[in-house]
Design an enzyme around this catalytic site. Sequence first.
Site, PDB file in Angstrom:
ATOM      1  N   GLY A 204      -3.552  -0.851 -10.402  1.00 53.50           N
ATOM      2  CA  GLY A 204      -3.913  -1.763 -11.490  1.00 53.50           C
ATOM      3  C   GLY A 204      -4.737  -1.130 -12.598  1.00 53.50           C
ATOM      4  O   GLY A 204      -5.242  -1.831 -13.479  1.00 53.50           O
TER       5      GLY A 204
ATOM      6  N   GLU B 140      -6.416  -3.655  -0.859  1.00 57.58           N
ATOM      7  CA  GLU B 140      -7.149  -4.890  -1.178  1.00 57.58           C
ATOM      8  C   GLU B 140      -7.521  -5.641   0.090  1.00 57.58           C
ATOM      9  O   GLU B 140      -8.541  -6.336   0.135  1.00 57.58           O
ATOM     10  CB  GLU B 140      -6.306  -5.745  -2.138  1.00 57.58           C
ATOM     11  CG  GLU B 140      -6.341  -5.140  -3.541  1.00 57.58           C
ATOM     12  CD  GLU B 140      -5.132  -5.430  -4.398  1.00 57.58           C
ATOM     13  OE1 GLU B 140      -4.351  -6.347  -4.080  1.00 57.58           O
ATOM     14  OE2 GLU B 140      -4.969  -4.720  -5.418  1.00 57.58           O
TER      15      GLU B 140
ATOM     16  N   ASN C 149       5.051  -6.257  -5.013  1.00 62.91           N
ATOM     17  CA  ASN C 149       3.961  -6.974  -4.334  1.00 62.91           C
ATOM     18  C   ASN C 149       3.328  -7.921  -5.349  1.00 62.91           C
ATOM     19  O   ASN C 149       2.610  -7.478  -6.240  1.00 62.91           O
ATOM     20  CB  ASN C 149       2.946  -5.940  -3.824  1.00 62.91           C
ATOM     21  CG  ASN C 149       1.678  -6.584  -3.282  1.00 62.91           C
ATOM     22  OD1 ASN C 149       1.633  -7.788  -3.057  1.00 62.91           O
ATOM     23  ND2 ASN C 149       0.644  -5.784  -3.080  1.00 62.91           N
ATOM     24  N   TRP C 150       3.627  -9.202  -5.197  1.00 56.88           N
ATOM     25  CA  TRP C 150       3.113 -10.176  -6.166  1.00 56.88           C
ATOM     26  C   TRP C 150       1.630 -10.479  -5.950  1.00 56.88           C
ATOM     27  O   TRP C 150       1.011 -11.154  -6.760  1.00 56.88           O
ATOM     28  CB  TRP C 150       3.915 -11.480  -6.077  1.00 56.88           C
ATOM     29  CG  TRP C 150       5.267 -11.417  -6.741  1.00 56.88           C
ATOM     30  CD1 TRP C 150       5.954 -10.287  -7.129  1.00 56.88           C
ATOM     31  CD2 TRP C 150       6.089 -12.533  -7.117  1.00 56.88           C
ATOM     32  NE1 TRP C 150       7.140 -10.643  -7.708  1.00 56.88           N
ATOM     33  CE2 TRP C 150       7.264 -12.016  -7.712  1.00 56.88           C
ATOM     34  CE3 TRP C 150       5.961 -13.917  -6.997  1.00 56.88           C
ATOM     35  CZ2 TRP C 150       8.284 -12.836  -8.194  1.00 56.88           C
ATOM     36  CZ3 TRP C 150       6.989 -14.739  -7.464  1.00 56.88           C
ATOM     37  CH2 TRP C 150       8.133 -14.194  -8.061  1.00 56.88           C
ATOM     38  N   LYS C 151       1.072 -10.042  -4.853  1.00 56.25           N
ATOM     39  CA  LYS C 151      -0.336 -10.330  -4.529  1.00 56.25           C
ATOM     40  C   LYS C 151      -0.591 -11.851  -4.608  1.00 56.25           C
ATOM     41  O   LYS C 151       0.312 -12.624  -4.324  1.00 56.25           O
ATOM     42  CB  LYS C 151      -1.263  -9.546  -5.457  1.00 56.25           C
ATOM     43  CG  LYS C 151      -0.902  -8.054  -5.520  1.00 56.25           C
ATOM     44  CD  LYS C 151      -1.934  -7.242  -6.201  1.00 56.25           C
ATOM     45  CE  LYS C 151      -1.449  -5.802  -6.323  1.00 56.25           C
ATOM     46  NZ  LYS C 151      -2.479  -4.888  -6.731  1.00 56.25           N
TER      47      LYS C 151
ATOM     48  N   GLU D 147      -0.848   4.736  -1.764  1.00 60.17           N
ATOM     49  CA  GLU D 147      -1.386   4.039  -2.920  1.00 60.17           C
ATOM     50  C   GLU D 147      -2.825   4.485  -3.156  1.00 60.17           C
ATOM     51  O   GLU D 147      -3.753   3.946  -2.528  1.00 60.17           O
ATOM     52  CB  GLU D 147      -1.366   2.527  -2.688  1.00 60.17           C
ATOM     53  CG  GLU D 147       0.010   1.953  -2.465  1.00 60.17           C
ATOM     54  CD  GLU D 147       0.087   0.510  -2.898  1.00 60.17           C
ATOM     55  OE1 GLU D 147       0.944   0.197  -3.713  1.00 60.17           O
ATOM     56  OE2 GLU D 147      -0.731  -0.301  -2.434  1.00 60.17           O
TER      57      GLU D 147
ATOM     58  N   GLY E  69       2.906  -3.355  -8.035  1.00 57.91           N
ATOM     59  CA  GLY E  69       2.088  -4.566  -8.122  1.00 57.91           C
ATOM     60  C   GLY E  69       2.357  -5.290  -9.432  1.00 57.91           C
ATOM     61  O   GLY E  69       3.343  -6.016  -9.576  1.00 57.91           O
ATOM     62  N   GLY E  70       1.492  -5.077 -10.417  1.00 58.57           N
ATOM     63  CA  GLY E  70       1.544  -5.805 -11.691  1.00 58.57           C
ATOM     64  C   GLY E  70       2.931  -5.862 -12.324  1.00 58.57           C
ATOM     65  O   GLY E  70       3.363  -6.915 -12.801  1.00 58.57           O
TER      66      GLY E  70
ATOM     67  N   HIS F 161      -2.891  -2.902   3.026  1.00 56.28           N
ATOM     68  CA  HIS F 161      -3.077  -2.724   1.579  1.00 56.28           C
ATOM     69  C   HIS F 161      -4.568  -2.526   1.303  1.00 56.28           C
ATOM     70  O   HIS F 161      -5.410  -3.150   1.953  1.00 56.28           O
ATOM     71  CB  HIS F 161      -2.540  -3.954   0.838  1.00 56.28           C
ATOM     72  CG  HIS F 161      -2.461  -3.725  -0.645  1.00 56.28           C
ATOM     73  ND1 HIS F 161      -3.569  -3.752  -1.454  1.00 56.28           N
ATOM     74  CD2 HIS F 161      -1.409  -3.421  -1.453  1.00 56.28           C
ATOM     75  CE1 HIS F 161      -3.196  -3.490  -2.709  1.00 56.28           C
ATOM     76  NE2 HIS F 161      -1.893  -3.286  -2.728  1.00 56.28           N
TER      77      HIS F 161
ATOM     78  N   SER G  14       0.109   1.658 -10.392  1.00 60.95           N
ATOM     79  CA  SER G  14       0.420   1.694 -11.830  1.00 60.95           C
ATOM     80  C   SER G  14       1.810   2.234 -12.148  1.00 60.95           C
ATOM     81  O   SER G  14       1.995   2.914 -13.164  1.00 60.95           O
ATOM     82  CB  SER G  14      -0.662   2.480 -12.590  1.00 60.95           C
ATOM     83  OG  SER G  14      -1.900   1.814 -12.497  1.00 60.95           O
TER      84      SER G  14
HETATM   85  C1  PEP Z   1      -0.340  -2.458  -5.430  1.00 59.35           C
HETATM   86  O1  PEP Z   1      -1.406  -3.041  -5.406  1.00 59.35           O
HETATM   87  O2  PEP Z   1       0.391  -2.420  -4.419  1.00 59.35           O
HETATM   88  C2  PEP Z   1       0.044  -1.809  -6.681  1.00 59.35           C
HETATM   89  C3  PEP Z   1       0.815  -0.771  -6.612  1.00 59.35           C
HETATM   90  O3  PEP Z   1      -0.469  -2.349  -7.845  1.00 59.35           O
HETATM   91  P1  PEP Z   1      -0.159  -1.886  -9.360  1.00 59.35           P
HETATM   92  O4  PEP Z   1       1.299  -1.516  -9.437  1.00 59.35           O
HETATM   93  O5  PEP Z   1      -0.488  -3.073 -10.184  1.00 59.35           O
HETATM   94  O6  PEP Z   1      -1.024  -0.703  -9.635  1.00 59.35           O
END
Ligand code: PEP
Length: 257
Positions: A174, A100, A11-13, A168, A235-236, A98, A214
């Site tokens: 993050g 967010e 997920n590049w957000k 999640e 994500g990241g 999500h 994470s």
């Molecule tokens: C996400 O927001 O879907 C996610 C898993 O982020 P991260 O891997 O950066 O914690």
Amino acid sequence: MTSIRPLVAGNWKMNGIDSSLAELGALREQLAEAPVAEADVMVCPPATLLSRAVEILAGTDIALGGQDCHPLPSGAHTGDISAEMLADAGATAVIVGHSERRIDHGENDALVKAKALAAYRADLTAIICIGETEAERRDGETLDVLKRQIQGSVPEEARAANTVMAYEPVWAIGSGLTPTLDDVAKVHGFIREVLGRLLGQAESEATRILYGGSVKPTNAAELLFVPDVNGALVGGASLKTTDFYGILAVYRDGAGG
Ligand code: PEP
């Protein structure tokens, strides 16, 4: 229980411009050189990059997804994108619910369910996200929150073929923090149980339940082999091909590899 083919979805957000597509080219090359046949791969870039991503990934098995969709197919909804538009641009899936979106845009379970239904209408797989906040976890409400989110956000029409669940924990996104492996196993088992009551045992046992929060190459070999974890939403670490591929590669190298 039948074995479920894992999925690693990035997920590049709200990250990515034209030059970022080089990462997709690198992923394509990396997978051609050293394939990971044991898992499916998906990238969810910003909608602005979808059609260019389709060209870069043409002829590969790397799927593309959107990050959100409006419940309706079209209309006067400035700034929104429909599931049909994502499908038209080349997506085969869309993330809905999500945290967010739930937090930044006040999206509730009913809206998330409507978005999942929109995904089905457009022949997209709905990746439905659920997860507790840090305060809810501290107050011992994790399982209650997840049950409420599943009952409110997962449509009756959900099937293993059109739906992926993503657990999640909001506090893990993050932050570099992750739940204990025991907690992940307990929560994923619980999600499958609640899904079973909603959709029937056969569908529940075939549904992918991803862990997200994470996930990195350094912890993937532990997290992704926990029972009832059928892949990751990343994500990241999905923004850099070396990290994303490092996560994916644990399926080829095995637990602890
Ligand atoms: C996400 O927001 O879907 C996610 C898993 O982020 P991260 O891997 O950066 O914690």
